[in-house]
Design a protein around this motif. Sequence first.
Motif, PDB file in Angstrom:
ATOM      1  N   ALA A 231       0.818  -1.217   0.000  1.00 28.35           N
ATOM      2  CA  ALA A 231       0.000   0.000   0.000  1.00 28.35           C
ATOM      3  C   ALA A 231       0.853   1.268   0.000  1.00 28.35           C
ATOM      4  O   ALA A 231       0.757   2.113   0.898  1.00 28.35           O
ATOM      5  N   CYS A 232       1.682   1.398  -1.028  1.00 27.87           N
ATOM      6  CA  CYS A 232       2.533   2.577  -1.177  1.00 27.87           C
ATOM      7  C   CYS A 232       1.996   3.388  -2.354  1.00 27.87           C
ATOM      8  O   CYS A 232       2.532   3.338  -3.463  1.00 27.87           O
ATOM      9  N   TYR A 233       0.898   4.121  -2.115  1.00 31.18           N
ATOM     10  CA  TYR A 233       0.181   4.796  -3.195  1.00 31.18           C
ATOM     11  C   TYR A 233       0.589   6.259  -3.337  1.00 31.18           C
ATOM     12  O   TYR A 233       1.115   6.875  -2.399  1.00 31.18           O
ATOM     13  N   ASP A 234       0.294   6.803  -4.513  1.00 32.07           N
ATOM     14  CA  ASP A 234       0.521   8.231  -4.724  1.00 32.07           C
ATOM     15  C   ASP A 234      -0.574   9.027  -4.032  1.00 32.07           C
ATOM     16  O   ASP A 234      -1.361   8.486  -3.244  1.00 32.07           O
ATOM     17  N   GLU A 235      -0.651  10.307  -4.331  1.00 32.26           N
ATOM     18  CA  GLU A 235      -1.584  11.188  -3.622  1.00 32.26           C
ATOM     19  C   GLU A 235      -3.050  10.847  -3.878  1.00 32.26           C
ATOM     20  O   GLU A 235      -3.932  11.278  -3.129  1.00 32.26           O
ATOM     21  N   THR A 236      -3.345  10.065  -4.911  1.00 34.89           N
ATOM     22  CA  THR A 236      -4.735   9.659  -5.148  1.00 34.89           C
ATOM     23  C   THR A 236      -5.194   8.625  -4.121  1.00 34.89           C
ATOM     24  O   THR A 236      -6.398   8.422  -3.950  1.00 34.89           O
ATOM     25  N   ARG A 237      -4.231   7.969  -3.483  1.00 39.44           N
ATOM     26  CA  ARG A 237      -4.505   6.936  -2.476  1.00 39.44           C
ATOM     27  C   ARG A 237      -5.332   5.795  -3.053  1.00 39.44           C
ATOM     28  O   ARG A 237      -6.100   5.140  -2.344  1.00 39.44           O
ATOM     29  N   LYS A 238      -5.191   5.549  -4.343  1.00 41.15           N
ATOM     30  CA  LYS A 238      -5.984   4.526  -5.013  1.00 41.15           C
ATOM     31  C   LYS A 238      -5.096   3.367  -5.426  1.00 41.15           C
ATOM     32  O   LYS A 238      -4.148   3.538  -6.193  1.00 41.15           O
ATOM     33  N   GLY A 239      -5.406   2.175  -4.926  1.00 40.50           N
ATOM     34  CA  GLY A 239      -4.637   0.990  -5.265  1.00 40.50           C
ATOM     35  C   GLY A 239      -5.317   0.161  -6.338  1.00 40.50           C
ATOM     36  O   GLY A 239      -6.325   0.569  -6.918  1.00 40.50           O
ATOM     37  N   TRP A 240      -4.771  -1.010  -6.557  1.00 40.94           N
ATOM     38  CA  TRP A 240      -5.302  -1.897  -7.582  1.00 40.94           C
ATOM     39  C   TRP A 240      -6.644  -2.463  -7.149  1.00 40.94           C
ATOM     40  O   TRP A 240      -6.860  -2.763  -5.972  1.00 40.94           O
ATOM     41  N   GLU A 241      -7.537  -2.598  -8.108  1.00 40.40           N
ATOM     42  CA  GLU A 241      -8.796  -3.311  -7.901  1.00 40.40           C
ATOM     43  C   GLU A 241      -9.115  -4.051  -9.199  1.00 40.40           C
ATOM     44  O   GLU A 241      -8.553  -3.746 -10.250  1.00 40.40           O
ATOM     45  N   HIS A 242     -10.009  -5.005  -9.131  1.00 40.90           N
ATOM     46  CA  HIS A 242     -10.318  -5.814 -10.313  1.00 40.90           C
ATOM     47  C   HIS A 242     -10.774  -4.908 -11.460  1.00 40.90           C
ATOM     48  O   HIS A 242     -11.644  -4.057 -11.284  1.00 40.90           O
ATOM     49  N   GLY A 243     -10.165  -5.109 -12.618  1.00 40.58           N
ATOM     50  CA  GLY A 243     -10.468  -4.274 -13.774  1.00 40.58           C
ATOM     51  C   GLY A 243      -9.423  -3.203 -14.025  1.00 40.58           C
ATOM     52  O   GLY A 243      -9.453  -2.544 -15.065  1.00 40.58           O
ATOM     53  N   THR A 244      -8.492  -3.024 -13.065  1.00 38.49           N
ATOM     54  CA  THR A 244      -7.404  -2.062 -13.246  1.00 38.49           C
ATOM     55  C   THR A 244      -6.432  -2.599 -14.296  1.00 38.49           C
ATOM     56  O   THR A 244      -6.269  -3.808 -14.462  1.00 38.49           O
ATOM     57  N   PHE A 245      -5.772  -1.693 -14.995  1.00 37.42           N
ATOM     58  CA  PHE A 245      -4.926  -2.027 -16.141  1.00 37.42           C
ATOM     59  C   PHE A 245      -3.707  -2.862 -15.764  1.00 37.42           C
ATOM     60  O   PHE A 245      -3.501  -3.970 -16.256  1.00 37.42           O
ATOM     61  N   VAL A 246      -2.848  -2.320 -14.894  1.00 38.25           N
ATOM     62  CA  VAL A 246      -1.553  -2.943 -14.595  1.00 38.25           C
ATOM     63  C   VAL A 246      -1.389  -3.141 -13.094  1.00 38.25           C
ATOM     64  O   VAL A 246      -1.790  -2.279 -12.297  1.00 38.25           O
ATOM     65  N   LEU A 247      -0.795  -4.249 -12.727  1.00 40.80           N
ATOM     66  CA  LEU A 247      -0.516  -4.561 -11.329  1.00 40.80           C
ATOM     67  C   LEU A 247       0.986  -4.773 -11.172  1.00 40.80           C
ATOM     68  O   LEU A 247       1.591  -5.591 -11.873  1.00 40.80           O
ATOM     69  N   HIS A 248       1.588  -4.027 -10.238  1.00 44.42           N
ATOM     70  CA  HIS A 248       3.038  -4.066 -10.033  1.00 44.42           C
ATOM     71  C   HIS A 248       3.336  -4.490  -8.601  1.00 44.42           C
ATOM     72  O   HIS A 248       2.865  -3.861  -7.652  1.00 44.42           O
ATOM     73  N   PHE A 249       4.130  -5.536  -8.455  1.00 38.96           N
ATOM     74  CA  PHE A 249       4.489  -6.046  -7.128  1.00 38.96           C
ATOM     75  C   PHE A 249       5.835  -5.483  -6.687  1.00 38.96           C
ATOM     76  O   PHE A 249       6.776  -6.217  -6.361  1.00 38.96           O
ATOM     77  N   ALA A 250       5.936  -4.187  -6.659  1.00 42.18           N
ATOM     78  CA  ALA A 250       7.195  -3.503  -6.351  1.00 42.18           C
ATOM     79  C   ALA A 250       7.609  -3.750  -4.904  1.00 42.18           C
ATOM     80  O   ALA A 250       6.830  -3.532  -3.979  1.00 42.18           O
ATOM     81  N   GLY A 251       8.838  -4.186  -4.718  1.00 41.46           N
ATOM     82  CA  GLY A 251       9.356  -4.371  -3.361  1.00 41.46           C
ATOM     83  C   GLY A 251       8.553  -5.345  -2.531  1.00 41.46           C
ATOM     84  O   GLY A 251       8.431  -5.171  -1.310  1.00 41.46           O
ATOM     85  N   ALA A 252       8.036  -6.395  -3.168  1.00 37.79           N
ATOM     86  CA  ALA A 252       7.204  -7.363  -2.440  1.00 37.79           C
ATOM     87  C   ALA A 252       7.950  -7.970  -1.261  1.00 37.79           C
ATOM     88  O   ALA A 252       7.353  -8.282  -0.225  1.00 37.79           O
ATOM     89  N   TRP A 253       9.263  -8.119  -1.408  1.00 36.55           N
ATOM     90  CA  TRP A 253      10.082  -8.720  -0.347  1.00 36.55           C
ATOM     91  C   TRP A 253       9.976  -7.959   0.970  1.00 36.55           C
ATOM     92  O   TRP A 253      10.149  -8.539   2.052  1.00 36.55           O
TER      93      TRP A 253
END
Length: 282
Positions: A231-253
Amino acid sequence: MLIRSCRIPPLLLLLILFLALLGWQLSQGTAHEEGPVGSEVVPLGEGGVPAPRIAIMTFVTDQRSYLHLSLKNKDHYARRHGYDLIVDYESHTERSVVYWKFDMVDRLVKTGKYDWLWWLDFDTLITNTDTKVTDIIEEELRNMTNPDQIDHLVTHDCNGFNGGSFIVRAHPRSLKFFRDSMDISDKAKAKDIQMSEQDAMAKLMKDDKESASRVHVVEQWKLNAFPQEIACYDETRKGWEHGTFVLHFAGAWAHVKGEDPTGQLMKKYENDIMWGDWKEFY
């Protein structure tokens, strides 16, 4: 004088006819079903205007548990929309491997084959393959006063610029941005400071007004959404939800426990991918 008639054996006559026919065919040159060079069909967009030529870029230089899924996903998307997928499996930069994306951009811009290049980190999934990246480019540039001067579409996360998904205009002018970023990295290295390609790009955008003027920031969820686990979002505070274009697992570790955090998330979200009908483009 007695003259005898000369009779040619049938097999010899057939051989002579075959050689004559073969010689005639060779004299005509090689036949091609394809049209002449440069006659390929150019896809058209709305209004009969040629559709932008897109290359999706990524690289992977070692074995991953999610190798097949990531490659299949990007290849499927590229086939669906008629884009090129460029994947490198080796890095030959003298810098850290992450800088190889700069070499890829340089190489592809110089081919002159593309209008835009879309870089995607390998730990990403295109979860809505209905979405055309060209639509995002058009939407973002539509209301800008200087759209022809924008060379980079990027996103931020909670820490600022994130280089996991960004779009580059495939124009020689764009290359200066990456050369200047490498200069920043080299100057830092001379002071024994190790800088990632993302940090170098972020510093350039911060310090160089001219470079920054050619960059447009896209809302994160449109091009580089993070899952709820990260949950490291930009100022929109909007994360991925079903139907979103791209999903990035940045820094999952850093966010998910386990021996293979990224692989675990890839497997979890695989069933959320909206693939479309493969029969339409395979």
